[in-house]
Each structure stands twice: as structure tokens, then as C-alpha cells.
Write a protein that holds these residues in place. Structure first.
Motif, short mmCIF file in Angstrom:
data_model
loop_
_atom_site.label_atom_id
_atom_site.label_comp_id
_atom_site.label_asym_id
_atom_site.label_seq_id
_atom_site.Cartn_x
_atom_site.Cartn_y
_atom_site.Cartn_z
N GLU A 44 0.90 -1.14 0.00
CA GLU A 44 -0.13 -0.02 0.08
C GLU A 44 0.85 1.23 -0.01
N THR A 63 -21.76 -0.13 -6.33
CA THR A 63 -20.70 -0.78 -6.86
C THR A 63 -20.71 -0.67 -8.32
N TYR A 115 -8.15 -3.38 -12.98
CA TYR A 115 -7.64 -2.45 -12.44
C TYR A 115 -6.36 -1.68 -12.77
N LYS A 152 -10.93 3.34 -7.92
CA LYS A 152 -11.15 2.33 -6.79
C LYS A 152 -10.81 2.60 -5.56
N SER A 153 -9.63 3.33 -5.33
CA SER A 153 -9.36 3.75 -4.00
C SER A 153 -10.06 4.86 -3.24
N GLU A 166 -13.50 3.23 -2.44
CA GLU A 166 -13.38 2.39 -1.18
C GLU A 166 -13.26 3.26 0.19
N GLN A 167 -12.73 4.23 -0.02
CA GLN A 167 -12.60 5.24 1.48
C GLN A 167 -13.98 5.89 1.50
N VAL A 219 -17.75 2.36 -0.40
CA VAL A 219 -18.12 1.49 -1.38
C VAL A 219 -17.38 0.11 -1.33
N LYS A 220 -18.00 -1.01 -1.42
CA LYS A 220 -17.31 -2.18 -1.39
C LYS A 220 -17.12 -2.50 -2.77
N MET A 221 -15.87 -2.45 -3.20
CA MET A 221 -15.38 -2.79 -4.68
C MET A 221 -15.00 -3.96 -4.85
N SER A 223 -12.75 -7.52 -5.87
CA SER A 223 -11.44 -7.82 -5.93
C SER A 223 -10.93 -7.63 -7.38
N TYR A 258 -13.44 -7.75 -10.25
CA TYR A 258 -13.80 -6.69 -11.42
C TYR A 258 -13.66 -7.47 -12.68
#
Length: 514
Positions: A88, A213, A466, A476-477, A480-481, A484-486, A488, A492
């Protein structure tokens, strides 16, 4: 086993491969000559002078291993529990990127022939050793990476000074219009700029809904990828084509492919979101209808700065005369990049801190792209050389060949370097049909039909994963912040495989199957 593989062990393993890959597989070559093994002068032949057009030699397959490993790291390390948190950090990405770039550098430093240069009088090889390494750095870093990252940085920074806030009812038509507007403007402010400008207000509009999503996924499809097809600043692959002398306005010729893809996807999204809207809990719908806030746009002067970036890219071409002024842009001054960075600096200086705070603006997303792409641009050089040498023998001849070859690899290798690889491959083929001349390929030309296929394959199919395009990661980042549950990485791909691949097959049949 992956968990037990230490970084020092991996480095040692790759260094051995670099040393092995640097050893010529063909006849020995004198370092002083600077010729590749296949271009060595045989006994009885007349020595070649410095203008001799030489035969192109392919690097060892082992030489592309650092490139493959880097792309595997991007795809796999975020999914492995032992490396997820370590990966990360941008410092971790930069470490891996630079280590693998160093291994490729060792390969070029130790191999027995120089770096190839295509000129008007044929192919030439520079001096081996340090000369080859400097040539690689010039091509990969000075000519490609710096203009590439400066453009992305400028668009990212300036668009981060524009804030669109409000909370409209999240009806299917509202969401479709939002994504449609993003698709329209992506070519003019870049997929990075459009995505960063619109993803947060779109998430705010949908904050009361439970099923979000699919909206983010279609946003990635259209705004972060397909929307950027019409100008070189729209998507990184097209900008790299522009750096290779594809005319600035040529990409507008992709409007037919763009409008077909965009229209079909927006139609699918509207139907999909209409179904999901009916599945929303009544409480969520009631809250969504109750909470309303008019859209307010602040930081509007940044649009003028974005226009400045567009004009800088279009007009400040090194070595070219600015129309109407009679002044030629100096080749080594990097005036284009200086102007872009100056405009980004003005945005940082003049935009209020409150606007950037409202956007949640920071440099982490663009830092991630910068950290990874310095390694990608250097480690991909042997792959480009390999395809330049072997391109004519790969059986790639027709536009549909290039559309799928470019697209499939763009899905996993990032579409910007993949575009370069197949641009070079198409440019290595013997001239045939309608040709674009004056481009930086092995032959100095490229078939326009093949260029169209490469461009569409890279831009459109960057949406398949991605890692296909830089903004995909950013969207995506941010989603998720926002809670929202994105899906994998592979989750995707289920969406893209079911939605995009059939669409691309239709596009192939309509435009490329000749």
C-alpha cells in the motif's frame, strides 16, 4: 511459497537472469564495433561504414523478465495477505520499481551491442556498455517518462482544484447523465482529470443508496478509459503516440469507435441501474429523495489552466514551428513540460485550501503512478526491442490482430507501455495501404488502419482490469474510502469479461474485421 520468497532472494535470482540475458546468443561481437551479433561483418564482406543499415537483433527473452515480474507484482502483491499492507505504501512500490529497473540497466550495461536507432538512412546501433545504457535512459526516461508523468501530474493537480458539490436524487437518469458528461469531457481534460473531478460528487449523489458498486465500475469503464479517446491528452497511450509524432488532431478520427462504445455502455448502465434502483430499500429511497443540495462548482478558473495544458501539448512541440508565430520550439528546452508544471503550480498557489480539502486532495494517487511507471518505462525497453525485431514474424498483419493483441496485453500490462510496444510492432511492418509518415517507428511510417486498431485496443481495453490504466486505481481507492465495497482484482474482471468483451467483439466485427 510466495510468502517465504524474500526480496534479497528475488533480486539475486533476477540478477543472475540479467547477467545470463546480457550474454549474446549469437556470434561474438566486438564492443568497439558497437554492432549487434547478427550485424557482424563476415569474412570476405566489405566492412560497413557508419551509415550502414544494419539488421535488427532481438534481445534474449530473459531480458524481459524484470518487466514481467514488475507487472506480476502490481497484479499479485495487493492480493497476498503477507504483502498487502506493505504494498500500500508508495515507497514499497518505488523500491520494487527501481530494483527491477536497475536489473534491466545492468543488462544494457553488460550486453555486447548498443541500443538501436532508426533513421532516414536505415537502422543504426549506438555504442555498447555505458553508451547503450545512456541511450535507454534517454528513450525511456527523458523522451517518454518525464513528458508522460508531467502531463498526468498537471491534469491531476489542476483538476483537484475544481470542486463540484451537491446531492441530487440518485435516479438512474441522473447517474447516467453524470457518467455521460464525464465520458464527453475526458478527452479534453484527460481521463485522470475527469475521473478526479467527478468521482466524488457522483459518490455523494449516491451516498444514500445501497447498490453503488456497479456505478463505480461503469464510471471506470467510461470516464477513466473509453472517454479519453479523442485527444492525445485524453489517455496516456495516445499521448505516447503523440510523442512519437502522431498528429495532435488525428485521434479525432476515432470518434466512430468512441461513440459506438460509449452509447452502448451508457444504455446498458441505464437499464442496469434502473433494475438496481427498484431493489433499493424504501428507507434508502426516501432518504435519497429527502436530502437535496444543488450542485455548486467552485475553483472554476482552473478550467482556464486546463485549457493552457491542452494548448501547451498541442503547440509546444519540440522542434516544430508554432503556427502563425514563425517561432520554432527549442528541442532540448522542455518548454512544453515547463509550461504544464507552471500551470499546475499556479493552480496550487491560487486555489483555496478549502476546495482541495473538500476534494480530499493529496498526491498519493499520482505518486503511485509515478513510482510504478519509472520502472515500467525502463524495464519495458527490451520488450520493445524484441517486438521491433520479431514483429514482422509474429503473424500480426490485420487491424483485428492488432486490436486484440494490444487490447489483451493492455488489460494486464498497463495500456500506455503496451501501446508503445504494438505501435513499434505495426511500424516495423513493410509499408502497405494508407500510411502515416514521419512517425518514430523503425520504418518511419505506420499503416493508419493498424494505428487505429492499436489506439482503440489500448484505450478501450485498459478498462478490463484495475491495472489497465492509471486512473482505474485512483477511482477504486476513492470509492473504497467512501465506503463502497469494490470487487477484488479478479472480481472486477468478471464484470469486464461479461460486459466489455462482447462489446469489443462487436466493435471488432464492425470496424476491424476486413
Amino acid at each position: 511459497m510466495l510468502n517465504r520468497l524474500s526480496l534479497p532472494s528475488l533480486i539475486t535470482f533476477l540478477l543472475l537472469f540479467a547477467l545470463t540475458g546480457a550474454a549474446p546468443a549469437q556470434d561474438a561481437v566486438s564492443p568497439e564495433a558497437g554492432h549487434p551479433p547478427s550485424a557482424a561483418v563476415h569474412a570476405g564482406d566489405h566492412p560497413a561504414d557508419e551509415h550502414h543499415s544494419e539488421e535488427r537483433v532481438a534481445p534474449s527473452l530473459l531480458a524481459i523478465l524484470p518487466f514481467v515480474v514488475l507487472l506480476m507484482c502490481i497484479a499479485v502483491l495487493p492480493l497476498v495477505p503477507a504483502t498487502h499492507h506493505w504494498w500500500e505504501h508508495n515507497s514499497s512500490k518505488l523500491l520494487v520499481s527501481l530494483v527491477l529497473a536497475a536489473i534491466t540497466s545492468i543488462y544494457y550495461l553488460l550486453r555486447g551491442w548498443g541500443f538501436p536507432h532508426a533513421g532516414p538512412d536505415g537502422l543504426h546501433y549506438g555504442s555498447p556498455g555505458l553508451g547503450a545504457l545512456m541511450d535507454v535512459y534517454h528513450h525511456a526516461v527523458v523522451a517518454d517518462y518525464i513528458p508522460f508523468i508531467v502531463l498526468l501530474f498537471s491534469l491531476f493537480t489542476i483538476s483537484g482544484g475544481i470542486n463540484l458539490r451537491g446531492d441530487l436524487p440518485a435516479h438512474p437518469l441522473t447517474n447516467t447523465v453524470f457518467i455521460g458528461i464525464g465520458t464527453l469531457i475526458a478527452s479534453f481534460i484527460g481521463t485522470t482529470g475527469a475521473a478526479m473531478l467527478l468521482i466524488r460528487p457522483l459518490l455523494q449523489v449516491n451516498s444514500e443508496r445501497r447498490h453503488v458498486t456497479h456505478t463505480v465500475i461503469f464510471f471506470i469503464f467510461l470516464v477513466a478509459n473509453i472517454g479519453g479517446s479523442l485527444l492525445p491528452i485524453g489517455d496516456p497511450p495516445l499521448f505516447l503516440g503523440y510523442l512519437r509524432h502522431v498528429p495532435f488532431l488525428w485521434t479525432f478520427s476515432l470518434w466512430k469507435e468512441w461513440i459506438v462504445c460509449a452509447s452502448i455502455l451508457l444504455g446498458i448502465y441505464y437499464v442496469w441501474d434502473s433494475v438496481m434502483y427498484r431493489r433499493e430499500p424504501q428507507r434508502a429511497i426516501a432518504l435519497d429523495e429527502k436530502v437535496r443540495e444543488p450542485l455548486v462548482l467552485t475553483g472554476k478558473f482552473n478550467f482556464a489552466l486546463l485549457l493552457g495544458v491542452v494548448l501547451a501539448v498541442a503547440l509546444l512541440v519540440p522542434g516544430k514551428e508554432i503556427p502563425g508565430l514563425g517561432w520554432t520550439v527549442p528541442e532540448h528546452l522542455h518548454l512544453r513540460e515547463i509550461v504544464q508544471l507552471s500551470l499546475a503550480g499556479l493552480s496550487l498557489l491560487l486555489t483555496s485550501r478549502a476546495i482541495r480539502q473538500a476534494n480530499g486532495f493529496n498526491f498519493v494517487p499520482i505518486g503511485e503512478v509515478a513510482a510504478l511507471f519509472i520502472g515500467i518505462f525502463i524495464t519495458m525497453m527490451p520488450a520493445i526491442e524484441l517486438l521491433q525485431a520479431k514483429g514482422p514474424s509474429l503473424g500480426l498483419r490485420e487491424p483485428w490482430h492488432f486490436f486484440w493483441a494490444t487490447g489483451v496485453l493492455s488489460s494486464f500490462l498497463d495500456n500506455a507501455p503496451t501501446y508503445v510496444v504494438f505501435f513499434e510492432t505495426a511500424g516495423a511492418l513493410a509499408p502497405h495501404g494508407d500510411m502515416m509518415t514521419g512517425v518514430l517507428t523503425a520504418t518511419g511510417s505506420i499503416n493508419i488502419g493498424l494505428l487505429t486498431a492499436v489506439s482503440c485496443g489500448a484505450v478501450f481495453m485498459g478498462a478490463n482490469t484495475y491495472i489497465g490504466n492509471g486512473p482505474n486505481f485512483m477511482v477504486k481507492s476513492i470509492a473504497e474510502q467512501s465506503g463502497v465495497k469494490m470487487p477484488s482484482f479478479f472480481g472486477y474482471m468478471i464484470y469486464s469479461g461479461c460486459i466489455l468483451i462482447p462489446l469489443f467483439a462487436l466493435l471488432d466485427f464492425v470496424f476491424f474485421w476486413h
